[in-house]
Enzyme design. Structure first.
Site, PDB file in Angstrom:
ATOM      1  N   CYS A   4       0.952  -1.184   0.022  1.00  0.00           N
ATOM      2  CA  CYS A   4      -0.112   0.139   0.041  1.00  0.00           C
ATOM      3  C   CYS A   4       0.779   1.080  -0.157  1.00  0.00           C
ATOM      4  CB  CYS A   4      -0.990  -0.101   1.301  1.00  0.00           C
ATOM      5  SG  CYS A   4      -0.004   0.014   2.761  1.00  0.00           S
ATOM      6  N   CYS A  48       3.525   1.616   2.615  1.00  0.00           N
ATOM      7  CA  CYS A  48       4.699   0.946   2.520  1.00  0.00           C
ATOM      8  C   CYS A  48       5.564   1.662   1.773  1.00  0.00           C
ATOM      9  CB  CYS A  48       4.496  -0.486   1.749  1.00  0.00           C
ATOM     10  SG  CYS A  48       3.231  -1.676   2.587  1.00  0.00           S
ATOM     11  N   CYS A 103      45.831 -17.747 -12.116  1.00  0.00           N
ATOM     12  CA  CYS A 103      46.194 -17.613 -10.730  1.00  0.00           C
ATOM     13  C   CYS A 103      45.230 -16.895  -9.756  1.00  0.00           C
ATOM     14  CB  CYS A 103      47.565 -17.066 -10.444  1.00  0.00           C
ATOM     15  SG  CYS A 103      47.920 -15.416 -10.862  1.00  0.00           S
ATOM     16  N   CYS A 116      44.402 -13.425 -10.913  1.00  0.00           N
ATOM     17  CA  CYS A 116      43.425 -13.235 -12.027  1.00  0.00           C
ATOM     18  C   CYS A 116      42.146 -13.247 -11.225  1.00  0.00           C
ATOM     19  CB  CYS A 116      43.500 -14.564 -12.890  1.00  0.00           C
ATOM     20  SG  CYS A 116      45.182 -14.386 -13.769  1.00  0.00           S
ATOM     21  N   ASP A 118      15.836 -32.477  16.883  1.00  0.00           N
ATOM     22  CA  ASP A 118      14.548 -32.556  17.284  1.00  0.00           C
ATOM     23  C   ASP A 118      13.942 -34.158  17.353  1.00  0.00           C
ATOM     24  OD1 ASP A 118      11.949 -31.544  17.151  1.00  0.00           O
ATOM     25  OD2 ASP A 118      11.758 -32.412  15.260  1.00  0.00           O
ATOM     26  N   ASP A 128      13.367 -31.389  10.893  1.00  0.00           N
ATOM     27  CA  ASP A 128      12.650 -31.520   9.885  1.00  0.00           C
ATOM     28  C   ASP A 128      11.176 -30.761   9.584  1.00  0.00           C
ATOM     29  OD1 ASP A 128      11.202 -33.020  11.518  1.00  0.00           O
ATOM     30  OD2 ASP A 128      10.336 -34.194  10.020  1.00  0.00           O
ATOM     31  N   ASP A 142      10.764 -26.310  13.325  1.00  0.00           N
ATOM     32  CA  ASP A 142      12.184 -26.352  13.388  1.00  0.00           C
ATOM     33  C   ASP A 142      12.842 -25.195  12.846  1.00  0.00           C
ATOM     34  OD1 ASP A 142      11.979 -28.664  14.880  1.00  0.00           O
ATOM     35  OD2 ASP A 142      12.051 -29.926  13.328  1.00  0.00           O
TER      36      ASP A 142
END
Length: 846
Positions: free
Chosen positions: A15, A18, A83, A86, A523, A720, A724
């Site tokens: 909006c 923002c 090298c 570079c 977990d 997982d 978490d």
């Protein structure tokens, strides 16, 4: 004030408020002259003074205001780099392009990973920037497969270096042999009394009596043999040195060009003195020195290029897994099409023994699919109608019809390749040491070579020729290449080996940090345990048998959506029981259900729920199950207790062994769970974990990890689930289980595709092995230069030997990195079969 203008694509605006927030944040930034934000185009037009601020600082201000700036990354294959200097030159050149946010150039892969603002940078701008710095960019515009074009270009470069080596050897070998034979003969020659060596060397009247090694035309023959080497083989170094000087930089080419030209030009001056009979200019020629330097250095570049190609073999294997064609079923006919023509929704025919072309869902047929090349699982996974399949895996048995769900860049394999490339293109923190040294390395060597020349000339009184040869040895022995390759080659091989084992590192920083971990937080649900409740006990009471009890309970639960109820139904179906349809069904959320089954009133629920219904509960059975970390579900039929069903989230196969392996590595293993203390402790005892953080709410997991980090402990978090993700982000290394959620994987630093805890052990072992290799490489690169440069300055190293040592120093570093490919990890054993990676097509997107 010099003002520059930039267009920023802003994300997150909804909006006019923002717009004002972003404008306010930008206009308060020091150095920003003006900022205007357009909500319709979602872009910010910013004018700023580059002396006071830069684009990255402006983006930080936008982020600080709660919004984002869209960014994109492109991999630019660079040619001509030799090298670490570079690398620095290319990074500096690309960084100057407007809209470029960051540049990471990898010498090992010869790619520049460029992060830029979409719409602000064109590919042509990057090409011009690189070419202006004296390097090249591979043209992939006409290639159907970019990796094919890149591979062809790399092979062409190897063939070019091979031709140069052959040309160099063709002229250098006879030159070196003749020169050495002549020098040895001259050293052992005893001059007859009265003979004049100078006169005989010039081919005087006594030429017929002059030994072969003193014939006057030898220097001219040597010059004739050395000139093609200097012109053809040495051209690439001279051109590279000139381009570097034009841009105000230096590199390995600078050292080689100066060293070889010094020996060659000096020898030409000696020839000129012989021709013009100027005795002051006459002396020994060093054409063989220039030729040997160039040939050996080029041979080293050839071997290095071949070895570097092998460091990316893992990712090449991944790229080679995708079939080039697919067989589609259209109007009842089977049609073979190019893989690029497959779209979502197409029905693909997969015959036994064939690779599945894209990600999809089985709509017809049954088979077993080998997913080992992507997940590391050794056992084939059974597939039936409704099962997800991953592109590039192998159909072992039956014929399958698969509906394509993810194609092209959206497939699991494509995103895995992108993730591996991103990790390989990133810079490990330890590489900063080499970067800082390489920034001043060549200028320091040039100063040391000058000091060597002046020291031997003025203090050592050795004469111009000897002083020059010692200075050339200093120039040639110095090797910035080994410094530049020490870290990225090891990272490339390490991340590639990880991908082969189903362990994906998001970046090289994660690869480095994993070996520093002191604490591993796990977990419980879905990580240590399966994450799927299953029935463990069926205890019948009051005359019922276990089968009748389970059938009645499962029939009643058919209408339930609760995970415990579904576990009961699944267990009964696995037993092959015929379930009845409930005549009536009523559920009380979180407590239990009431149903009519075959005319019987059935209650299924918690002990509290049945007590509330006036049913007598066998507390002894309930207590026994709870003490074993099982949930007690009671069943009553027609007002009387019929039995107790124990349900638990069982421990994954291999979890206990993996935890023991982590503890054997000296890591403290901690379990974090939201379950009650009693259940958590029971699971902890089963897997051998001493420290448990129980009843931790989802929003508190990140704080729990933070508390573990107190005392400067490096903490890894393994999880997982969606809850978490904050903890994974908080940890020093977040490790996501591959069978988990997309959000968890996006927040993690490492993704384990197999879903097994043994993958955590593998990741840490691989990190330690990779870092050990990096330390070895850096030790060699630094010690090599620290020891041999002073040796050359002391005059104890001839240029030819210096060139040989320099040529093979970088080959040693790359070869040492390649040893990682054959490194056997203790945990790299056959893993138990894990659930298929159903969501991987979305989980590792960048």
């Amino acid at each position: 004030m010099s003002v520059q203008h930039i267009e920023l694509p802003i994300t997150g605006m909804t909006c006019a408020s923002c717009v004002r927030n972003v404008e306010r944040a930008l206009n308060k930034t020091e150095g920003v002259a003006e900022a205007n934000v357009n909500l319709a185009t979602e872009r910010a037009s910013v004018s700023y003074d580059p002396a006071l601020t830069d684009v990255n600082r402006i983006i930080e201000r936008v982020s600080g205001a709660g919004y984002g700036v869209a960014q994109a990354t492109i991999e630019v294959p660079i040619t001509g780099m030799t090298c670490a200097s570079c690398v620095r030159n290319v990074e500096r050149a690309i960084s100057k392009a407007a809209g470029v946010l960051s540049v990471n150039v990898n010498l090992a892969s010869e790619k520049a990973s460029v992060t830029y603002l979409p719409g602000s940078v064109r590919r042509s701008d990057l090409v011009k920037a690189v070419e202006a710095a004296g390097y090249g960019v591979l043209d992939l515009s006409n290639a159907a497969q970019p990796e094919d074009a890149e591979r062809a270009a790399r092979e062409a470069e190897i063939q070019r270096q091979k031709r140069l080596v052959l040309i160099g050897a063709l002229f250098t070998l006879p030159l070196f042999v003749l020169s050495m034979a002549r020098d040895i003969a001259m050293l052992s020659y005893v001059e007859p009394s009265g003979a004049g060596m100078a006169g005989m060397a010039m081919g005087g009247s006594a030429a017929a009596d002059v030994p072969w090694f003193m014939w006057g035309w030898w220097p001219f023959l040597f010059g004739l043999l050395a000139t093609p080497v200097q012109v053809i083989v040495g051209r690439q170094y001279i051109v590279g040195a000139w381009k570097a000087a034009r841009n105000g930089t230096t590199g390995m080419d600078t050292l080689i060009a100066i060293g070889s030209l010094a020996a060659y030009i000096y020898s030409l001056v000696v020839l000129l003195g012989i021709v013009l009979n100027i005795e002051a200019l006459q002396g020994h020629v060093y054409f063989e020195t220039a030729a040997v330097i160039l040939t050996l250095i080029t041979l080293g570049k050839l071997l290095e290029a071949r070895a570097k190609g092998r460091t990316s073999e893992a990712i090449k294997k991944l790229m080679g897994l995708t079939p080039r064609t697919a067989i589609l079923q259209r109007a009842g006919q089977e049609v073979e099409v190019n893989i690029d023509d497959v779209i979502e929704g197409d029905v693909i025919v997969v015959r036994p023994g064939a690779r599945i072309p894209v990600d999809g869902v089985v709509i017809e047929g049954r088979s077993a699919v080998d997913e080992s090349m992507l997940t590391g699982e050794s056992l084939p996974v059974n597939k039936a109608v409704g099962s997800s399949v991953i592109g590039a895996t192998v159909n072992k048995q039956g014929r399958l019809l698969v509906e394509a769900t993810h194609v092209g860049a959206q497939t699991a394999l494509a995103q895995i390749i992108r993730l591996v490339e991103q990790a390989q293109g990133s810079k490990a923190p330890i590489q900063r040491i080499a970067d800082q040294v390489s920034g001043v390395f060549v200028p320091i060597v040039l100063v040391l070579a000058t000091m060597t020349f002046l020291g031997w000339l003025m203090i050592g009184q050795s004469g111009f020729t000897a002083a020059m040869i010692h200075a050339v040895a200093v120039l040639v022995i110095a090797c910035p290449c080994a410094l530049g390759l020490a870290t990225p080659t090891a990272v490339m091989v390490g991340t590639g080996k990880g991908a082969e084992m189903g362990t994906l590192f998001k970046n090289s920083e994660a690869l480095e940090n994993a070996q520093r971990l002191k604490v591993i937080a796990l977990d419980k649900t879905g990580t240590i345990t399966r994450g799927q409740p299953s029935v463990t006990d069926v205890i019948a009471l009051n005359g019922y048998n276990a089968e009748d009890l389970l059938r009645l309970a499962a029939s009643a639960e058919r209408g339930s959506e609760h995970p415990l109820g579904q576990a009961v139904v699944q267990h009964a179906q696995d037993k092959g029981l015929n379930l009845s349809q409930p005549q009536s069904f009523e559920a009380e959320s979180g407590r239990g259900i009431r149903a009519t089954i075959d005319g019987k009133n059935v209650l299924v629920g918690s002990p509290r729920y049945l007590r509330e219904q006036g049913i007598a509960v066998d507390s002894a059975q309930v207590d026994t199950l709870q003490a074993q970390a099982r949930t007690a579900v009671l069943v009553a039929v027609d007002g009387a207790a019929a039995g107790v069903i124990g349900i638990a989230d069982t421990v994954k196969p291999g979890s206990r062994e993996a935890i023991q392996a982590l503890q054997a590595m000296g890591l403290e293993v901690v379990m974090i769970t939201g379950d009650n203390e009693k259940t958590a402790q029971a699971i902890a005892r089963e897997v051998g974990i001493a420290r448990v953080l129980a009843e931790v709410l989802p929003g508190q997991k990140a704080e729990a990890v933070k508390s573990l980090q107190s005392g400067a402990h490096k903490v890894g978090m393994v999880g997982d689930g969606i809850n978490d993700a904050p903890a994974l982000a908080q940890a020093d290394v977040g490790i996501a289980i591959g069978t988990g959620t997309d959000i968890a994987m996006e927040a993690s630093d490492v993704t384990l595709m197999s879903g097994e805890l043994k993958g955590v052990v593998r990741a840490i072992e691989l990190s330690k092995a990779t870092m050990r290799t990096i330390y070895q490489n850096l030790f060699w690169a630094f010690i090599y230069n620290i020891v041999l440069i002073p040796v050359a300055m002391a005059g104890l190293l001839v240029p030819a030997l210096a060139a040989a040592a320099m040529a093979f120093s970088s080959v040693f570093v790359v070869s040492n990195s390649l040893r990682l490919r054959s490194k056997r990890l203790q945990s790299a054993t056959t893993l138990p079969q894990a659930a298929p990676l159903q969501k991987m097509g979305h989980s590792v997107g960048i």
